[in-house]
Write an enzyme that holds these catalytic residues in place. Structure first.
Site, short mmCIF file in Angstrom:
data_model
loop_
_atom_site.label_atom_id
_atom_site.label_comp_id
_atom_site.label_asym_id
_atom_site.label_seq_id
_atom_site.Cartn_x
_atom_site.Cartn_y
_atom_site.Cartn_z
N LYS A 1 3.27 12.87 8.52
CA LYS A 1 2.31 13.76 8.71
C LYS A 1 0.84 13.39 9.32
O LYS A 1 0.52 13.77 10.27
CB LYS A 1 1.77 14.43 7.23
N ARG B 1 -1.66 22.07 -1.48
CA ARG B 1 -0.58 21.39 -2.30
C ARG B 1 -0.01 22.11 -3.14
O ARG B 1 0.98 21.65 -3.98
CB ARG B 1 -0.74 19.79 -2.61
N ARG C 1 5.98 1.15 5.55
CA ARG C 1 4.63 1.55 5.93
C ARG C 1 3.38 0.64 5.46
O ARG C 1 3.34 0.28 4.31
CB ARG C 1 4.58 3.12 5.14
N ARG D 1 -0.12 0.50 1.06
CA ARG D 1 -1.21 1.74 0.32
C ARG D 1 -0.84 1.56 -1.24
O ARG D 1 0.36 1.35 -1.65
CB ARG D 1 -1.07 2.87 0.62
N ARG E 1 4.63 11.03 -6.35
CA ARG E 1 4.34 11.79 -5.31
C ARG E 1 5.50 12.69 -4.82
O ARG E 1 5.35 13.96 -4.31
CB ARG E 1 3.74 10.96 -4.21
P1 AMP Z 1 -2.49 12.05 0.88
O1 AMP Z 1 -2.96 11.03 1.50
O2 AMP Z 1 -2.52 13.21 1.38
O3 AMP Z 1 -0.90 11.47 0.41
O4 AMP Z 1 -3.28 12.01 -0.43
C1 AMP Z 1 -3.48 10.95 -1.23
C2 AMP Z 1 -3.74 11.11 -2.78
O5 AMP Z 1 -5.01 12.09 -2.48
C3 AMP Z 1 -2.79 12.20 -3.40
O6 AMP Z 1 -1.76 11.48 -4.08
C4 AMP Z 1 -3.63 12.91 -4.42
O7 AMP Z 1 -3.95 11.87 -5.65
C5 AMP Z 1 -4.99 13.02 -3.59
N1 AMP Z 1 -4.99 14.44 -3.03
C6 AMP Z 1 -5.03 14.67 -1.67
N2 AMP Z 1 -5.12 16.00 -1.29
C7 AMP Z 1 -4.90 16.54 -2.63
C8 AMP Z 1 -4.76 17.81 -2.85
N3 AMP Z 1 -4.61 18.84 -1.96
N4 AMP Z 1 -4.87 18.28 -4.21
C9 AMP Z 1 -5.02 17.37 -5.01
N5 AMP Z 1 -4.93 16.00 -4.86
C10 AMP Z 1 -4.93 15.50 -3.40
#
Ligand code: AMP
Length: 221
Positions: free
Chosen positions: A19, A94, A133, A166, A177
């Site tokens: 993404k 999400r 990654r 990360r 996740r």
């Molecule tokens: P990402 O980089 O999109 O994988 O987001 C990293 C982390 O940020 C996720 O594992 C969540 O802890 C938090 N996060 C990001 N977007 C959301 C969302 N829409 N709702 C809730 N938590 C989020």
């Protein structure tokens, strides 16, 4: 979606489906703001406010940050001027609760989501990908030790910082996740399918081919 229409896009897909990489290409090609809730939380964390410390605890375990925090953050961002001719939402919504909140936020200004890009890949492939990654903790650039290596080993091309794994890409957090995506986020595909805006994309193709399919989806009805 016709070429001149407002482009209010959501990109969805399991973690490590690409993404971030595809989002960078989309916002460059269509000159859209990239609204990544994950990036917004990570940069808020650097400031160590009470809210970001709370969010950080959920993030470190791979859990979703509570809806009220996340929805407020997105509403503020979507009200900015640069979102008027379109935007790319990455990592939001999400959950169905978030999708419903988003609908209401957009309706206030007569807008709606015009395309939902869904990147698809099997879990085994994603687990394999995540092991290679790496990200830059300073500028957020993303690399893959097999398919998108930095020019100098271990160093970010953009800013020269040492690239890292990360924290939430560690196997135990990554599994949470993936499960969250399958349980809470996949139902959103049905939600948006009813609105006729879903475009499914095979995420296991090359970066260029995936982007080509995305462009086709964005430029055809
Ligand atoms: P990402 O980089 O999109 O994988 O987001 C990293 C982390 O940020 C996720 O594992 C969540 O802890 C938090 N996060 C990001 N977007 C959301 C969302 N829409 N709702 C809730 N938590 C989020």
């Amino acid at each position: 979606m016709a070429q001149n229409e407002e482009k209010n896009i959501i990109i969805m897909g399991p973690p490590a489906a690409g993404k971030g990489t595809q989002s960078e290409l989309i916002v460059k090609a269509y000159d859209l703001p990239h609204i990544s809730t994950g990036d917004m939380f990570r940069s808020a964390l650097k400031e160590q406010t009470p809210l970001s410390i709370q969010a950080g605890k959920f993030m470190a375990e791979g859990k979703l940050v509570p809806d009220e925090v996340t929805i407020g953050l997105v509403e503020e961002r979507l009200a900015k001027d640069d979102c008027r001719k379109g935007f790319l939402l990455d990592g939001f919504p999400r959950t169905v609760v978030q999708a419903e909140a988003l609908k209401k936020i957009l309706e206030k200004t007569g807008r709606k989501i015009t395309c939902v890009l869904v990147l698809e890949a099997e879990d085994e492939e994603l687990i394999d990908r995540i092991a290679s990654r790496r990200v830059c903790p300073k500028c957020g650039a993303s690399y893959n030790l097999k398919t998108k290596k930095p020019k100098v080993e271990g160093i970010c091309d953009n800013c020269g910082e040492k690239i890292i794994l990360r924290q939430d890409d560690r196997p135990e957090s990554f599994k949470v996740r993936l499960e969250d995506y399958r349980k809470k986020t996949l139902p959103l595909v049905d939600y948006y399918r009813k609105e006729g805006v879903v475009k499914e994309i095979d995420a296991l193709d090359s970066i260029d081919n995936v982007f080509h399919h995305i462009q086709e989806s964005l430029e055809t009805e």
